[in-house]
Design a protein around this motif. Sequence first.
Motif, mmCIF file in Angstrom:
data_model
loop_
_atom_site.group_PDB
_atom_site.id
_atom_site.type_symbol
_atom_site.label_atom_id
_atom_site.label_comp_id
_atom_site.label_asym_id
_atom_site.label_seq_id
_atom_site.Cartn_x
_atom_site.Cartn_y
_atom_site.Cartn_z
ATOM 1 N N GLU A 236 0.977 -0.779 -0.133
ATOM 2 C CA GLU A 236 -0.328 0.165 -0.002
ATOM 3 C C GLU A 236 0.930 0.731 -0.039
ATOM 4 O O GLU A 236 0.468 2.288 -0.140
ATOM 5 N N LYS A 237 2.358 1.528 -0.203
ATOM 6 C CA LYS A 237 2.935 1.865 0.506
ATOM 7 C C LYS A 237 3.655 2.479 -1.126
ATOM 8 O O LYS A 237 4.856 2.908 -0.764
ATOM 9 N N ALA A 238 4.436 1.404 -1.966
ATOM 10 C CA ALA A 238 4.395 1.377 -3.259
ATOM 11 C C ALA A 238 4.631 2.431 -4.525
ATOM 12 O O ALA A 238 5.200 2.419 -4.442
ATOM 13 N N GLY A 239 3.466 3.612 -4.313
ATOM 14 C CA GLY A 239 3.518 4.644 -5.101
ATOM 15 C C GLY A 239 4.964 5.980 -3.942
ATOM 16 O O GLY A 239 5.367 6.304 -4.898
ATOM 17 N N LYS B 141 -2.549 -11.736 -4.999
ATOM 18 C CA LYS B 141 -3.353 -10.843 -5.920
ATOM 19 C C LYS B 141 -3.866 -8.928 -5.473
ATOM 20 O O LYS B 141 -4.201 -7.966 -6.246
ATOM 21 N N SER B 142 -3.951 -9.537 -4.102
ATOM 22 C CA SER B 142 -4.879 -8.436 -3.667
ATOM 23 C C SER B 142 -3.790 -7.040 -2.649
ATOM 24 O O SER B 142 -3.707 -5.888 -3.202
ATOM 25 N N ALA C 211 -0.976 -2.012 -4.712
ATOM 26 C CA ALA C 211 0.470 -1.986 -4.695
ATOM 27 C C ALA C 211 -0.160 -0.920 -6.267
ATOM 28 O O ALA C 211 0.114 0.555 -6.689
ATOM 29 N N ILE C 212 -0.550 -1.645 -7.048
ATOM 30 C CA ILE C 212 -1.024 -0.338 -8.524
ATOM 31 C C ILE C 212 -1.742 0.961 -8.419
ATOM 32 O O ILE C 212 -1.766 1.560 -8.930
ATOM 33 N N GLU C 213 -2.768 0.719 -7.636
ATOM 34 C CA GLU C 213 -4.035 1.946 -7.459
ATOM 35 C C GLU C 213 -2.474 3.486 -5.888
ATOM 36 O O GLU C 213 -3.480 4.166 -6.550
ATOM 37 N N ASP C 214 -1.666 2.638 -5.770
ATOM 38 C CA ASP C 214 -1.285 3.432 -5.183
ATOM 39 C C ASP C 214 0.159 4.141 -5.593
ATOM 40 O O ASP C 214 -0.233 5.248 -5.318
#
Length: 410
Positions: free
Chosen positions: A320-323, A364-365, A370-373
């Motif tokens: 969730e912090k990938a971005g 997958k979740s 990650a992609i959303e962030d």
Amino acid sequence: MRLTNLIATTSMIAGAAFAAPAAAPGEGHQHHKDRRDIVTNTVMKEVTVAVTGAQGPTTLSQPSSGSSVAPITPSDSYSRVAPLPTSMVVDSSSESSAASSSSDSSAPSSSAAPSTTSESVSSSQAPSSASSSSSAPSASSTGGGSGTSGNAGSSGFKGITYTPYNSDGSCKSTSQVKSDLEQLEGYPVLRLYGTDCNQVANVLQAKSDSQKVFLGIYYVDNISDGVQTISDAVKQYGSWDDVVTVSVGNELVNGGQAVPSQVGKYIDEGRSQLQSAGYNGDVVSVDTFIAVINNPELCKYSDYMAVNAHAFFDKATPAEKAGSWLLQQIQRVYEACNGQKNVIVVESGWPSQGEIYGEAVPSKSNQKAAIEDIANVCGDDTYVFTAFNDLWKPDGAYGVEKWFGVMSSD
């Protein structure tokens, strides 16, 4: 691959002679063969970065490195690579130190297709205390090639990487490529790695009228053939207006295959031949963000900085912090180039399967998170990696190499 020294600074390799990377006998696809692990120590400063991402303004308080970077040394930790922002305001002050790790992924042997590469930076920095303010110009407004910055599609991303290979490594047919691309219409740009498998012609035929392509010449010992293949396909199935960028070489410095000055020569050769063929757009050489930070000479040659970065390989960064993590790496590259070059992340993603690596958990979740962030923070300047799972690849580090496909259900 075995742990190996990554040649990271020109001072370490001055006078060394490197041959241009060439295809091994029987090697059918154009991409990475070896994975390398490195760690680099950097001097960090606390930075507040304001970014206008795909979903609107986002302000992050994250440590981001200054320009003082120590040479890379071998390590037993792996990592991957990252993207770029549309606008930045920087506050900097106290220093702390952090470790970064990077790796180069590998493609299977003879009939296999291209694989990717990556790097990461540990987010476990010591806290800093005070802060003073200064400002950096917008990355997308800086000199030297735009890379069509700040143009996300309905997917929230600038583009997506695509490789035209079946699970057994054989080439996909024109109809298969068309079927694949019908699922990718939300991505404004399609990034290809090479010219094998008739992929340039197939993608130009199959893409939508609104989509562009980022093309690649992988083997720098045969630039002429790469340019000819691209030129022939463009003349038959499109125009040079369809092409936003052509890359010449992929992770040559990170892979120890060339020194920065050689990369400059490859880019000059490719640019000259492409211009003779009628193309006057951006020409770059893609490398990992750590390779650029440790070799700022690379900033001189490409029209903009095209880098790879994957948060998964920083074991201190959850999905969730990938971005936020990617934004730090964008800023680091921007600073390494003294604010003179736009920065585009041309490969970044998260695996849906594999082994847990610290805080980085493949699922997958988590891939979705990650992609959303990444899309929310800096999707305007990021090519997501990758369209479909690459089952032709070896498992790679932590068993994740096959499982970065964002359109795959497994």
